[in-house]
Design an enzyme around this catalytic site. Structure first.
Site, PDB file in Angstrom:
ATOM      1  N   TYR A 114      -1.296  -1.241  10.084  1.00  0.00           N
ATOM      2  CA  TYR A 114      -1.598  -1.667   8.575  1.00  0.00           C
ATOM      3  C   TYR A 114      -0.304  -1.284   7.941  1.00  0.00           C
ATOM      4  CZ  TYR A 114      -3.749  -1.526   4.084  1.00  0.00           C
ATOM      5  OH  TYR A 114      -4.073  -1.669   2.638  1.00  0.00           O
ATOM      6  N   SER A 147       0.901  -1.045   0.044  1.00  0.00           N
ATOM      7  CA  SER A 147      -0.100  -0.006  -0.066  1.00  0.00           C
ATOM      8  C   SER A 147       0.703   1.234  -0.036  1.00  0.00           C
ATOM      9  CB  SER A 147      -1.102  -0.019   1.294  1.00  0.00           C
ATOM     10  OG  SER A 147      -1.479   1.163   1.418  1.00  0.00           O
TER      11      SER A 147
END
Ligand SMILES: NC(=O)c1ccc[n+]([C@@H]2O[C@H](COP(=O)([O-])OP(=O)(O)OC[C@H]3O[C@@H](n4cnc5c(N)ncnc54)[C@H](OP(=O)(O)O)[C@@H]3O)[C@@H](O)[C@H]2O)c1
Length: 245
Positions: free
Chosen positions: A153, A140
Site C-alpha cells: 500500500y 498516505s
C-alpha cells in the site's frame, strides 16, 4: 479559475474522505462529479446532500482501475457542467499484510486502483483540465512510517507522490497546480475494517491530538489546495495527519 464555472471530479467521492471532499468542494461553488465503483446508494446520498444545500452534483459509476474510466468521468463532467477545473484522485484501496504473504492478485489489485487509477486520472487531466485548474491526489502518511504490513500500500502511494511531483513541473506553465494530500489515520471504512478497538486506540494515541482524523480534516486541506488560497503551492505533499510524523 473563474468563480462562475468551477467543476470538480472526485473519484471515490461517495464515502469517507471522498464524500467529505465532494460536499466541501460543492459548498465552495464547484459542480461535482461524485464517482463511485459499486455502491450507488451512497453516491446518490452525497448528491442529495449537495443538492439539498443548493449545489450541483452528479453520481457517475466507474471503476478507476478500468482503462476507460477516467475518460468517461471527464466526458460526463464536461457534458453536465462544462470544462473540468479540479480533479481529486481520491479512490483507493488498502490491504495490509506482511510483504511475504501478499499474493500476486492482491499486489496487482492495489496497483491497479491506487497507481493505475491515479495515473490515468493525471493523464486525462494533463490533456483536458482547464488552465489554472488544480489536481489533488490522495497519498498516505504511511509512505514515511515504514510500518509492518503496509509495504505494498505504501509503495502504491509513493508512486502517486512521484507522478504528482513530476506532473507539477509539466503543467506549471498552464497555471495548473498538482499536489498530494497524505492523511494519517482517518475514521473511515477503509481504515477501520478488520481493526480491533484496542488497535484503533493505540493508533489514536500515536497522534499528539490523541484522536483519529475526520474526513472533514482532510477535505479542508483539499479545499485549500484546490481553491484560491493555494495557487502558489504545487509539487508538494501535504501531510495532513495531526502531527503523527
Ligand atoms: N482512511 C484513512 O485512514 C486514509 C489514510 C491515508 C490515505 N487514505 C486514502 O484516502 C482515500 C480515501 O480513503 P477512504 O478511507 O475514504 O476510503 P473508503 O472509506 O474505503 O471509501 C472509498 C471510496 O472509494 C470508492 N472506490 C473504491 N474503489 C474504487 C475504484 N476502483 N474505482 C472508483 N471508486 C472506488 C468507494 O466507492 P464504492 O463503495 O462504490 O466502491 C468509496 O467511495 C484513499 O485513496 C486512501 O488510500 C485514507
Amino acid at each position: 479559475m473563474t468563480q462562475e464555472r468551477k467543476t470538480a471530479i472526485v473519484t471515490g467521492g461517495s464515502k469517507g474522505i471522498g464524500a467529505a471532499i465532494s460536499q466541501r468542494l460543492a459548498g465552495d461553488g464547484h459542480a461535482v462529479v461524485v464517482n463511485y465503483a459499486r455502491d450507488e446508494t451512497s453516491a446518490r446520498q452525497v448528491v442529495e446532500v449537495i443538492e439539498g444545500a443548493g449545489g450541483r452534483a452528479l453520481a457517475v459509476k466507474g471503476d478507476v482501475a478500468e482503462p476507460g474510466c477516467m475518460k468517461s468521468l471527464f466526458d460526463a463532467a464536461e457534458k453536465a457542467f462544462g470544462p473540468v477545473t479540479v480533479l481529486v484522485n481520491n479512490a483507493g484501496v488498502m490491504h495490509c499484510e506482511p510483504v511475504g504473504a501478499v499474493s500476486d492478485a492482491d499486489f496487482d489489485a492495489q496497483c491497479a486502483v491506487n497507481i493505475g487509477g491515479t495515473f490515468r486520472g493525471l493523464r486525462e487531466a494533463a490533456n483536458r483540465l482547464a488552465d489554472n485548474g488544480a489536481i489533488v491526489s490522495l497519498s498516505s502518511s504511511v509512505v514515511g512510517l515504514y510500518q509492518p504490513t503496509y509495504g505494498v500500500y505504501a509503495a502504491t502511494k509513493a508512486a502517486v507522490e512521484a507522478m504528482t511531483h513530476v506532473l507539477a513541473r509539466e503543467l506549471g506553465a498552464r497555471g495548473i497546480t498538482v499536489n498530494c494530500i497524505a492523511p494519517g489515520p482517518v475514521e473511515t471504512e477503509l481504515f477501520l475494517a478488520g481493526k480491533p478497538e484496542a488497535m484503533v486506540e493505540k493508533i489514536r494515541q500515536m497522534s499528539p491530538f490523541s484522536r483519529l482524523g475526520t474526513p472533514e480534516d482532510i477535505s479542508s486541506a483539499v479545499a485549500f489546495l484546490a481553491g484560491p488560497d493555494g495557487r502558489w503551492i504545487s509539487g508538494q505533499t501535504l501531510r495532513a495527519n495531526g502531527g503523527i510524523i
